[in-house]
Design an enzyme around this catalytic site. Sequence first.
Site, PDB file in Angstrom:
ATOM      1  N   LYS B  74     -67.876  59.278  33.202  1.00 13.01           N
ATOM      2  CA  LYS B  74     -66.624  59.100  32.756  1.00 13.01           C
ATOM      3  C   LYS B  74     -66.553  58.491  31.272  1.00 13.01           C
ATOM      4  CE  LYS B  74     -62.333  56.891  34.526  1.00 13.01           C
ATOM      5  NZ  LYS B  74     -61.818  56.076  35.655  1.00 13.01           N
ATOM      6  N   SER B 152     -58.376  58.211  38.315  1.00 11.01           N
ATOM      7  CA  SER B 152     -58.404  58.563  36.801  1.00 11.01           C
ATOM      8  C   SER B 152     -59.787  59.224  36.428  1.00 11.01           C
ATOM      9  CB  SER B 152     -58.209  57.351  35.886  1.00 11.01           C
ATOM     10  OG  SER B 152     -59.136  56.341  36.272  1.00 11.01           O
ATOM     11  N   SER B 176     -59.241  55.479  41.844  1.00 12.30           N
ATOM     12  CA  SER B 176     -60.000  56.236  40.720  1.00 12.30           C
ATOM     13  C   SER B 176     -61.160  56.867  40.965  1.00 12.30           C
ATOM     14  CB  SER B 176     -60.053  55.727  39.523  1.00 12.30           C
ATOM     15  OG  SER B 176     -58.370  55.433  38.822  1.00 12.30           O
TER      16      SER B 176
END
Lengths: 75, 461
Positions: B74, B152, B176
């Site tokens: 990420k 996310s 997330s």
Amino acid sequence: MLTLLPVPGFAQSSGASIEVVEKQLKAKLSDDAKKLLSTSLAGLNQVSAARQRFALPENSEPATIFRAVPARKLT
Amino acid sequence: MSPFASIRELADAIRWKKVSSVELTTMFVKRLESLGKSHRAVAEMTEEHAMEQARQADNSPARTMLHGIPFGVKDLLATKGIPTRWGSPGHADQVFDYDATAVRRLYEHGGVLVAKLEMIELAGGGNYNVANASRMGPCASAWDRKRWAGGSSSGSGAATALGCVPYSLGSETSGSITCPSAFNGCTGFRPTYGRVSRHGAMALCWTMDKIGPICRSAEDCAIVLEAIAGQDSADPSTLAQRLDLRPRGRRPRIGLLKERFRENNAADCEKAYQDALDVLRKMGYETVEVAYPALPYGLAVEIIVNAEGASAHENFIRSERLTMLADVNQVAGFAASLETKATDYLWALRFRNEALKANAIWDQCDCIFTPVFYHAAVAIDKPFDQTFRNMGGDGGPANLLGWPAIAFPIGFEDGAPLGGQIIAPAYREDVCLRVARDFQFETDFHLRRPAEAKLDRWSTT
């Protein structure tokens, strides 16, 4: 409203004054953002009011900032 | 070599010289460039860096399971010399001169970083309301481009499910990792708070942020988590207690919450959930109905995330760059969050101690099984305040109290995956893993692949 998962409800009503935010912050926001800011501020007030309905014991203390995970005996 | 091979299969292939790390890296780079980018899952390709790491891996003996195996992270995790933009158009030029601890640990295991993966800008701080809240635009689910990949950790979920990386790292403050895992049919492991160092990770909420793997099986998650977990002097919140994922004692007793399938028109999810329970019960798992104490967990999460996020990003919020964010909801939400009252924040921290009462649930059961959501991934082109109305989701204390959870596919709704999750007490990742691994031993939901990702044109070796 959770931050990382979108949950409806934050922007339910306006009414909080945009004046509480510093001038320089307001000045740079678009019209759309200013409208949403009003509802976001209203949301903060709603959250504040909601949490005041949940009274905590007077002797309760804040969780230690980096040790919120409970030290609990494991089974 | 199949792009969907497990970590163990890839490790064996590398160890026995059936494939080289350079060959694997080449294959995954091509898939990321084509399939991954077309789903808007890629923040930054790191091909040159990856090929150098792959060559080094090929020229040294395989020391670990992850040796020579490509991965993605990420874009919230710092990578030395490689842009780390936090998904934000307002941080387009940001480059750190050090690696996040979790990334460094994967390097030390011989891992090959092939891409930074896209995410919701600033991990959703300020409260986002659209899938487009990302520098690269809305990230599409691996299973259906009309659906959102979740957030996310959007790119981590989509790229892993698409076979663009063997595994990835995501992060979770409140949903997330579990959300994109569910929306893409991945298996994602949110560890106990403090299990994985947050050093080098963008702070949204210091007291709730967790780093964890997003993979295609519980087994793979275990391998990655073991590599990245551990105390770190650079992160004072990391746990001293060593991670032990070995199964211990009798089979865990599974707690079942009162679910609201009917109220949320979730017949497919109800069937998938009940079928999953049947599988587990046939394996000998006992179940018991449980309930969390009725406390305002979500309210406390909201206040803490808003307050800590406002403080962590105050300089940015007060700068001109704030208005560069893609989602105007976040622009307004961040601006407003500066006004969070100290008394509200301290109430939430005090409440956190009250919420410890929820640990009483572990006197009745060893873990909880619940759907991640009541429906499959939401539409990519509609505001979330419309699409999330009947989604449900865990409203309990898990994130507030740092409990671990593993999310994994349990069925389908209209061709898109549905996710379930096992939540366990703090420090008991072994319980999450044991149940999910047993479930995946008996079922094949985690082995099903999006039709698009199986097309020959994406396969390159």
